[in-house]
Design a protein around this motif. Structure first.
Motif, mmCIF file in Angstrom:
data_model
loop_
_atom_site.group_PDB
_atom_site.id
_atom_site.type_symbol
_atom_site.label_atom_id
_atom_site.label_comp_id
_atom_site.label_asym_id
_atom_site.label_seq_id
_atom_site.Cartn_x
_atom_site.Cartn_y
_atom_site.Cartn_z
ATOM 1 N N LEU A 161 0.883 -1.166 0.046
ATOM 2 C CA LEU A 161 -0.031 0.030 -0.080
ATOM 3 C C LEU A 161 0.967 1.304 -0.174
ATOM 4 O O LEU A 161 1.685 1.441 1.000
ATOM 5 N N VAL A 162 0.635 2.101 -1.165
ATOM 6 C CA VAL A 162 1.436 3.329 -1.062
ATOM 7 C C VAL A 162 0.492 4.723 -1.260
ATOM 8 O O VAL A 162 -0.002 5.013 -2.027
ATOM 9 N N PRO A 163 0.257 5.212 0.089
ATOM 10 C CA PRO A 163 -0.580 6.297 0.215
ATOM 11 C C PRO A 163 -0.008 7.497 -0.877
ATOM 12 O O PRO A 163 1.214 7.592 -0.686
ATOM 13 N N THR A 164 -0.923 8.145 -1.265
ATOM 14 C CA THR A 164 -0.358 9.155 -2.569
ATOM 15 C C THR A 164 -1.015 10.320 -2.354
ATOM 16 O O THR A 164 -2.438 10.317 -2.873
ATOM 17 N N THR A 165 -0.698 11.199 -2.201
ATOM 18 C CA THR A 165 -1.498 12.355 -1.900
ATOM 19 C C THR A 165 -0.971 13.819 -2.393
ATOM 20 O O THR A 165 0.318 13.722 -2.615
ATOM 21 N N THR A 166 -1.550 14.743 -2.453
ATOM 22 C CA THR A 166 -1.091 16.267 -2.907
ATOM 23 C C THR A 166 -0.908 16.875 -1.616
ATOM 24 O O THR A 166 -0.126 17.826 -1.479
ATOM 25 N N ARG A 167 -1.158 16.381 -0.399
ATOM 26 C CA ARG A 167 -1.049 16.772 0.905
ATOM 27 C C ARG A 167 0.699 17.142 1.107
ATOM 28 O O ARG A 167 1.577 16.220 0.506
ATOM 29 N N THR A 168 1.350 18.028 1.882
ATOM 30 C CA THR A 168 2.473 18.199 2.380
ATOM 31 C C THR A 168 3.001 16.932 3.234
ATOM 32 O O THR A 168 2.196 16.393 3.664
ATOM 33 N N ARG A 169 3.989 16.927 3.623
ATOM 34 C CA ARG A 169 4.432 15.903 4.422
ATOM 35 C C ARG A 169 4.029 16.221 5.811
ATOM 36 O O ARG A 169 3.454 15.249 6.390
ATOM 37 N N VAL A 190 4.877 7.115 -7.969
ATOM 38 C CA VAL A 190 4.643 5.702 -7.752
ATOM 39 C C VAL A 190 5.320 4.634 -8.787
ATOM 40 O O VAL A 190 5.627 3.485 -8.205
ATOM 41 N N ALA A 191 5.647 5.074 -9.887
ATOM 42 C CA ALA A 191 6.338 4.272 -10.750
ATOM 43 C C ALA A 191 7.572 3.870 -10.410
ATOM 44 O O ALA A 191 8.401 2.959 -10.393
ATOM 45 N N GLU A 192 8.443 5.001 -9.553
ATOM 46 C CA GLU A 192 9.592 4.520 -8.718
ATOM 47 C C GLU A 192 9.298 3.709 -7.805
ATOM 48 O O GLU A 192 10.459 2.869 -7.579
ATOM 49 N N VAL A 193 8.604 3.732 -6.933
ATOM 50 C CA VAL A 193 8.209 2.526 -5.971
ATOM 51 C C VAL A 193 7.970 1.288 -6.599
ATOM 52 O O VAL A 193 8.577 0.377 -6.085
ATOM 53 N N ALA A 194 7.418 1.091 -7.924
ATOM 54 C CA ALA A 194 7.053 -0.001 -8.448
ATOM 55 C C ALA A 194 8.678 -0.632 -9.008
ATOM 56 O O ALA A 194 8.680 -1.705 -8.834
ATOM 57 N N ARG A 195 9.214 0.192 -9.451
ATOM 58 C CA ARG A 195 10.714 -0.047 -9.798
ATOM 59 C C ARG A 195 11.432 -0.954 -8.703
ATOM 60 O O ARG A 195 12.034 -1.667 -8.841
ATOM 61 N N ARG A 196 11.562 0.021 -7.767
ATOM 62 C CA ARG A 196 12.305 -0.435 -6.551
ATOM 63 C C ARG A 196 11.703 -1.867 -5.907
ATOM 64 O O ARG A 196 12.509 -2.671 -5.235
ATOM 65 N N THR A 197 10.718 -2.078 -6.005
ATOM 66 C CA THR A 197 9.940 -3.193 -5.180
ATOM 67 C C THR A 197 9.774 -4.313 -6.262
ATOM 68 O O THR A 197 8.878 -5.413 -5.772
ATOM 69 N N ASP A 198 9.879 -4.184 -7.487
ATOM 70 C CA ASP A 198 9.608 -5.310 -8.635
ATOM 71 C C ASP A 198 8.100 -5.381 -8.598
ATOM 72 O O ASP A 198 7.702 -6.757 -8.837
ATOM 73 N N ALA A 199 7.475 -4.605 -8.562
ATOM 74 C CA ALA A 199 5.879 -4.663 -8.330
ATOM 75 C C ALA A 199 5.313 -5.020 -9.870
ATOM 76 O O ALA A 199 5.594 -4.360 -10.731
ATOM 77 N N PRO A 200 4.687 -6.301 -10.013
ATOM 78 C CA PRO A 200 4.110 -6.526 -11.524
ATOM 79 C C PRO A 200 3.025 -5.882 -11.869
ATOM 80 O O PRO A 200 2.733 -5.702 -12.959
#
Length: 246
Positions: free
Chosen positions: A40-48, A171-181
């Motif tokens: 699960l990757v929470p993805t938001t326009t919110r600031t940190r 999100v594509a960077e996360v998928a690359r790092r985790t080899d998400a299919p």
């Protein structure tokens, strides 16, 4: 809906000592259960800082995307290499100072409540929607687009965001790092459109900018539910897709 059939809610965000954001208890159970089957990757326009107010059910997410892709959080800390890469990508659009000055100059005090910048990446206004002129948003978008910026209206907030600043890239960077299919995504705003288009499968609820504009894509399912019930329905759909091995 009638009070007698309203679902029980769980508060997942508090702001200034008051409950702000909610999900149904069934959605909370479904979300916590996803951790056994997917990342699960929470993805938001919110600031940190704004994202830090959110307390989602389940284990703390290893990755999260904040500031519309400007920050990739890894175990709660911003990835410096990613942020530097994002900064370089923004070099071809108009500077934030120019956009912020235009917002302040053209917004009228009758309907402007707040003017802010977010993580030194983009700007937003908090407005009184009832008093906002119908033509102002389009005029802002027409001014911003040639300068490499986009505009989004979400609730009482008007966002001005560089077109190069995207959730999909992070999100594509996360998928690359985790080899998400596979990547699944859900969202309701124009700033979510690039993420939905990049995903293998997506969902959008019956509320928000995308629903209001009739936006769709072949692999994105438009759901009739709105609000917290839409969140619950999306989680049921994701669980079904995972079980089917889609």
């Amino acid at each position: 809906m009638p009070d007698a059939v309203a679902p029980r809610l769980l508060c997942v965000e508090t702001y200034e000592h008051k409950p702000l954001s909610f999900m149904t208890e069934d959605a909370a159970r479904l979300l916590a259960g996803l951790a056994d089957h997917a990342l699960l990757v929470p993805t938001t326009t919110r600031t940190r800082e704004q994202y830090g107010r959110v307390r989602l059910p389940g284990p703390p997410p290893r990755y999260a995307v904040c500031a519309n892709g400007g920050h990739l959080l890894v175990d709660g800390e911003s990835d410096a290499d990613w942020h530097a890469r994002v900064r370089r990508s923004l070099g071809e659009c108009a500077p934030l100072a120019e956009v912020s000055a235009h917002l302040r100059r053209t917004a009228h005090p009758d309907w402007l409540l707040k003017e802010r910048t977010a993580d030194d990446l983009f700007a937003y206004l908090v407005v009184d929607r009832a008093l906002l002129p119908d033509t102002w948003l389009k005029e802002l978008a027409d001014w911003a687009e040639p300068r490499g910026w986009g505009v989004s209206l979400q609730g009482r907030k008007i966002y001005a965001v560089p077109l190069a600043l995207t959730k999909s890239a992070a999100v594509a960077e996360v998928a690359r790092r985790t080899d998400a299919p596979y990547t699944y995504a859900a969202g309701d705003a124009l700033l979510d459109a690039d993420l939905l288009l990049a995903a293998d499968r997506g969902w959008r609820p019956g509320h928000g900018e995308l629903a209001d504009s009739g936006w769709d894509a072949p692999h994105v399912r438009a759901l009739p539910e709105r609000g917290v019930l839409a969140g619950e329905r999306i989680l049921h759909e994701v669980r079904g897709a995972l079980r089917a091995g889609a």
